[in-house]
Design a protein around this motif. Sequence first.
Motif, PDB file in Angstrom:
ATOM      1  N   VAL A  78       0.110   2.692  -1.953  1.00 44.97           N
ATOM      2  CA  VAL A  78      -0.520   1.568  -1.258  1.00 44.97           C
ATOM      3  C   VAL A  78      -2.001   1.865  -1.117  1.00 44.97           C
ATOM      4  O   VAL A  78      -2.399   2.992  -0.796  1.00 44.97           O
ATOM      5  CB  VAL A  78       0.113   1.358   0.142  1.00 44.97           C
ATOM      6  CG1 VAL A  78      -0.595   0.235   0.882  1.00 44.97           C
ATOM      7  CG2 VAL A  78       1.589   1.048   0.022  1.00 44.97           C
ATOM      8  N   GLN A  82      -4.954  -2.027   2.172  1.00 41.05           N
ATOM      9  CA  GLN A  82      -3.658  -2.663   2.419  1.00 41.05           C
ATOM     10  C   GLN A  82      -2.951  -1.998   3.596  1.00 41.05           C
ATOM     11  O   GLN A  82      -2.351  -2.679   4.426  1.00 41.05           O
ATOM     12  CB  GLN A  82      -2.795  -2.582   1.157  1.00 41.05           C
ATOM     13  CG  GLN A  82      -3.325  -3.415   0.003  1.00 41.05           C
ATOM     14  CD  GLN A  82      -2.546  -3.194  -1.282  1.00 41.05           C
ATOM     15  OE1 GLN A  82      -1.877  -2.167  -1.450  1.00 41.05           O
ATOM     16  NE2 GLN A  82      -2.627  -4.131  -2.211  1.00 41.05           N
ATOM     17  N   SER A  97       6.283  -0.575   1.219  1.00 46.40           N
ATOM     18  CA  SER A  97       5.556  -0.112   0.032  1.00 46.40           C
ATOM     19  C   SER A  97       6.471   0.153  -1.155  1.00 46.40           C
ATOM     20  O   SER A  97       5.992   0.291  -2.278  1.00 46.40           O
ATOM     21  CB  SER A  97       4.772   1.162   0.368  1.00 46.40           C
ATOM     22  OG  SER A  97       5.649   2.211   0.763  1.00 46.40           O
TER      23      SER A  97
END
Length: 556
Positions: A78, A82, A97
């Motif tokens: 990730v 984010q 994720s």
Amino acid sequence: MEPDIEPWDRFRDWLHCICVVTFDLELGQALEVIYPGDAILSNTEKINICYLAFPDSNSSQARDTNFHFRIRRAISDVRSCQKTFVDKSPSSLPFDSHYLYGFVHFRQCKDATIHRGYYQKSIVLMSVLPLFSLFYSVTARIAEHFFENGEAAIEAACHHIDTWQQPQVGRTMEFPLLGTLISCRLPAACDLPYEFRLDGHVELSDDRDESLRLFRPDFTTPIVQHVHHLQLIWELVLLGEPLLIVAPNPMITSSLVQSIVGLLAPLRIVNDFRPYFTIHDSEFREYSSKSRTPPRVILGVTNPFFIKALDHWPHILKVAEQGAEIGGDDMKKPKKTWSTSRTLDTPPGLYTQYKPFLQKDKSLAKKLLKSGNSLEIQHNILQRHFLELTQSFMIPMERYLSSLMPLKKEMSPFKGIPSTRPFSMDDFLASVDTNGGPSLTCGTKGDWQGLYKRFITCSNFGGWLSMRSRDVTNQLKAHYVEALCSADFCAQTLSTKHNVEIVDLVLRIRERILEISSETETRKNLVRQVVKILSNVDDDLKQLLMSNCSLREILA
């Protein structure tokens, strides 16, 4: 473009890639294009995208269809922006994720030049972020231009998205996209619960072409039709029970699954859920195996074959065909057994032998009946009702968790950060008896104790406890830093302590300083405290402390 931003860097803050899936006479569904070209997708991910990009049912209608799906990722990395975005979003945001969302615009129209007689193609946006209103709108916009202008439209859209600022919560952002300006406000964790829809507010400005309007996903209409079962379904989802949803098309099934997941807000669902799933999915064999307990997943499907393939699943919701007559007392009650063996023409309804812990609250159906046909009003009624129900369920747990925290006055700079006492189910249930329980806040009666006992054994409880334990640890750490900053480390205080205690104290302050990257006032206060300690100890101890390299760098 700024020199420190790599090509496609901003694009990847939002999307993983954009795919075009077509129907090949020899290969079947096939990936035609992936943008950007260096986007990484495993072979399994590519196959799953191909099959999930098309409706899993035959239809001769010429139509455009919008829906979404969710697949496992081979790589679960990730981006930092984010992670920051998710951390500041409402806790119920269905982010994981390990999964990618796919947002689909499927077009089917008659074409005499094609052997099968139909042109079939899908535009698919892949992202780890569950931003439904935004990405449904973006997908529909890109699809309109693609079907008019070809691949050049996708390339242009990618370049436009590559200019977008990073995702941020709580403020209105504007994004250029193919001649329009998208205005979007993504919800923040600090927002009031009733201030946002499922994932924020999106508007589209295009004065030149009013035919290309903003596409808004409807996550309300399909779930309202099952209002008489919603409280029972809420219990099933809360306890992580397997649930199969069979609907006529992927638009309904993806909407229904996502709405059901949203019933738990502000609690985040931990178990897997698939808004749209086909027999070609790589996990089909895992989910359909009868040699093991059904997986704790919410599965949305359109192929009636699943009713036979998953006939060992304990809870199945069969949705009526569009335009079919629904209602009547028979539809209001769950069916405990199948009238015959589970067949492809099984009547619509909820099939389960589950006995709810809570008594049915009939007020929700009455409120929706009075609301007319306004989707906005119906959405607000549903959101408020289940938000109050979930919050009423969680308040006793939050109250008990708070009681496990040490008091601020028990903190000492000369000791480590205190930890919370362990969660005890017996003590918690006793506290529920003492304080009256959830029925005092939401009015719903029933066996709340029994529901808590089941909930504490499921993964949703584990996910909640893990998340709240991290929050509590951060809170204790913040209180400890306050104690360090406010302590008076004068010579008189230090003279009562052993050298070992003073060394441990300085090392703990050093750890807190290293955790603060920016030059904040808190960091400056901690550094000043170290300087004060060094000035109030003897030279031998000071020399010993200054032999620590990282401490010297901090004080430099």
